[in-house]
Write a protein that holds these residues in place. Structure first.
Motif, mmCIF file in Angstrom:
data_model
loop_
_atom_site.group_PDB
_atom_site.id
_atom_site.type_symbol
_atom_site.label_atom_id
_atom_site.label_comp_id
_atom_site.label_asym_id
_atom_site.label_seq_id
_atom_site.Cartn_x
_atom_site.Cartn_y
_atom_site.Cartn_z
ATOM 1 N N SER A 69 3.387 25.673 -19.109
ATOM 2 C CA SER A 69 4.667 25.038 -18.774
ATOM 3 C C SER A 69 5.800 26.064 -18.797
ATOM 4 N N ARG A 70 5.754 26.955 -19.771
ATOM 5 C CA ARG A 70 6.796 27.985 -19.862
ATOM 6 C C ARG A 70 6.784 28.881 -18.627
ATOM 7 N N LEU A 71 5.590 29.288 -18.207
ATOM 8 C CA LEU A 71 5.487 30.139 -17.025
ATOM 9 C C LEU A 71 6.020 29.431 -15.784
ATOM 10 N N LEU A 72 5.722 28.146 -15.666
ATOM 11 C CA LEU A 72 6.217 27.383 -14.525
ATOM 12 C C LEU A 72 7.742 27.279 -14.553
ATOM 13 N N ASN A 73 8.291 27.063 -15.732
ATOM 14 C CA ASN A 73 9.746 26.951 -15.857
ATOM 15 C C ASN A 73 10.437 28.292 -15.618
ATOM 16 N N PHE A 83 -1.533 36.462 -18.407
ATOM 17 C CA PHE A 83 -1.739 35.193 -19.105
ATOM 18 C C PHE A 83 -3.182 35.154 -19.565
ATOM 19 N N LEU A 84 -3.382 35.066 -20.884
ATOM 20 C CA LEU A 84 -4.713 34.998 -21.481
ATOM 21 C C LEU A 84 -4.868 33.621 -22.113
ATOM 22 N N THR A 85 -5.924 32.911 -21.722
ATOM 23 C CA THR A 85 -6.121 31.571 -22.261
ATOM 24 C C THR A 85 -7.613 31.268 -22.373
ATOM 25 N N VAL A 86 -7.927 30.101 -22.907
ATOM 26 C CA VAL A 86 -9.318 29.733 -23.153
ATOM 27 C C VAL A 86 -9.719 28.598 -22.222
ATOM 28 N N ASP A 87 -10.950 28.644 -21.765
ATOM 29 C CA ASP A 87 -11.581 27.639 -20.922
ATOM 30 C C ASP A 87 -11.269 27.865 -19.437
ATOM 31 N N ALA A 88 -12.321 27.795 -18.637
ATOM 32 C CA ALA A 88 -12.185 27.955 -17.195
ATOM 33 C C ALA A 88 -11.312 26.861 -16.593
ATOM 34 N N GLY A 89 -11.308 25.672 -17.212
ATOM 35 C CA GLY A 89 -10.457 24.600 -16.716
ATOM 36 C C GLY A 89 -8.986 24.949 -16.832
ATOM 37 N N ALA A 90 -8.598 25.569 -17.944
ATOM 38 C CA ALA A 90 -7.208 25.982 -18.143
ATOM 39 C C ALA A 90 -6.839 27.106 -17.170
ATOM 40 N N ASP A 98 -0.473 28.431 -8.742
ATOM 41 C CA ASP A 98 -0.112 29.642 -8.004
ATOM 42 C C ASP A 98 0.566 30.678 -8.899
ATOM 43 N N LEU A 99 0.068 30.794 -10.135
ATOM 44 C CA LEU A 99 0.679 31.724 -11.082
ATOM 45 C C LEU A 99 0.070 33.127 -11.021
ATOM 46 N N LEU A 266 -0.268 37.920 -13.546
ATOM 47 C CA LEU A 266 0.695 36.947 -13.046
ATOM 48 C C LEU A 266 1.371 37.419 -11.751
ATOM 49 N N ARG A 267 1.705 36.454 -10.907
ATOM 50 C CA ARG A 267 2.249 36.744 -9.587
ATOM 51 C C ARG A 267 3.523 37.586 -9.655
#
Length: 343
Positions: A69-73, A83-90, A98-99, A266-267
């Motif tokens: 949400s922060r990146l979108l804002n 951006f490093l995160t967990v799970d392929a769904g995320a 489009d980040l 990130l874009r």
């Protein structure tokens, strides 16, 4: 990389409270990363990267959804490069927003197998997270657990624990089953699984494993790295649980469901070259080995050795389904789980 020093340093770091570090607006000798991983599980590697390259890493940690949400804002004004995160769904949600921008790196392509990265090179897996079945040693014959489909057998009525359907780990597992079996067959399975629940889903993966040890249920579905953390704990309850519970690998058909933690460029990144260099570093054998030792996750780089803990759990056949399909099928999985009564 001084691997032994990193392991020793982790013990010091994890013993203190760690706060959130804000990213700076960008500069020629730095890279900014937003991470949903616990800081103690990534900061020592980032410090080692800085020591080797002279590139400072500014880290901001938080929940995956919160950072997304922060990146979108922030949009193009975001200071973040990675951006490093967990799970392929995320990771898929970030891609759909489009980040990311594609990365061309021979190092990454050689280190990370094709099925563990995005088809458009928008993100790369950094570690694998196996999601097998945990069973009560004194009440279950593990030979009965042949594959995930077998968990819908009425013989397990009132004997299974698993967390809720709003958990992305379960959503990705069902998304994988949709890829293998189709919506109709997977929904039939999900209804049978729900009928076998010992209780309404509550708590996280650790709670499911504890529930097996305490007799609330006989088997549970959970990620192995939680079990690894419990094994390394000094807490009496954790140690009692690991003495009563073991892992069954459902290897038949398509193998054990695995997911990934991963990273994307990130874009609107301002430090692209440094960011790609950091991605290459995190995919290296040395960094992947550290991950396996500290967090009991399986290396995404097949050249990195498993830790002693991982080897003790035994070999298994990992599902080689492309991780991108977990994200592609996520929405269908959520709808299916709702229809099946998986709350």
């Amino acid at each position: 990389m001084n691997f032994k020093a990193l392991i020793a340093g982790f013990g010091v770091l994890s013993a203190v409270a760690i706060g959130i570090t804000a990213c700076s607006p960008g500069g020629s000798d730095e890279v900014n990363i937003y991470s949903s991983r616990n800081e103690g599980l990534i900061k020592p590697l980032l410090d080692e990267f800085t020591a080797e390259t002279g590139i400072r890493v500014n880290l901001l940690t938080g929940s995956g959804d919160g950072l997304l949400s922060r990146l979108l804002n922030e949009g193009r004004n975001s200071p973040a490069d990675l951006f490093l995160t967990v799970d392929a769904g995320a990771l898929h949600r970030a891609k759909e927003a489009d980040l990311f921008q594609p990365v061309r790196s021979a190092t990454l392509d050689n280190a990370i197998p094709e099925h563990l990265r995005d088809t458009d090179r928008l993100w790369y897996g950094l570690s694998m997270r196996a999601r097998p079945v945990f069973f009560a040693i004194d009440r279950v014959d593990p030979s009965e657990i042949t594959d995930y489909m077998s968990l819908a057998d009425p013989k397990w009525r009132g004997r299974i624990c698993v967390r809720s359907s709003d958990n992305v780990y379960n959503q990705s597992m069902v998304a994988a089953m949709i890829a293998h079996y189709g919506v109709e067959e997977t929904e039939t399975w999900a209804r049978g699984l729900v009928a076998n629940f010992a209780r309404n889903p509550v708590g996280g993966d650790r709670e499911q494993i504890h529930a097996v040890a305490s007799g609330i249920c006989d088997i549970a579905i959970a990620n192995t790295y939680y079990f690894g953390g419990m094994m390394q704990s000094t807490d009496a309850t954790n140690l009692d649980t690991v003495s009563k519970v073991a892992i069954a690998w459902p290897n038949a058909e398509h193998g054990v469901h695995v997911n990934v933690s991963g990273i994307g460029l990130l874009r609107h990144a301002r430090n692209v070259d440094h960011a790609v260099k950091l991605m290459d570093f995190l995919a290296s054998v040395e960094a992947q080995t550290w991950y396996a030792e500290v967090n009991s996750e399986y290396p995404a780089n097949p050249n990195a050795p498993w830790s002693e803990t991982l080897r003790a759990w035994g070999d298994f056949i990992a599902d080689d389904l492309p991780m991108s399909e977990l994200g592609d099928n996520n929405a269908a999985a959520v709808r299916l789980m709702d229809r099946a009564g998986w709350r």
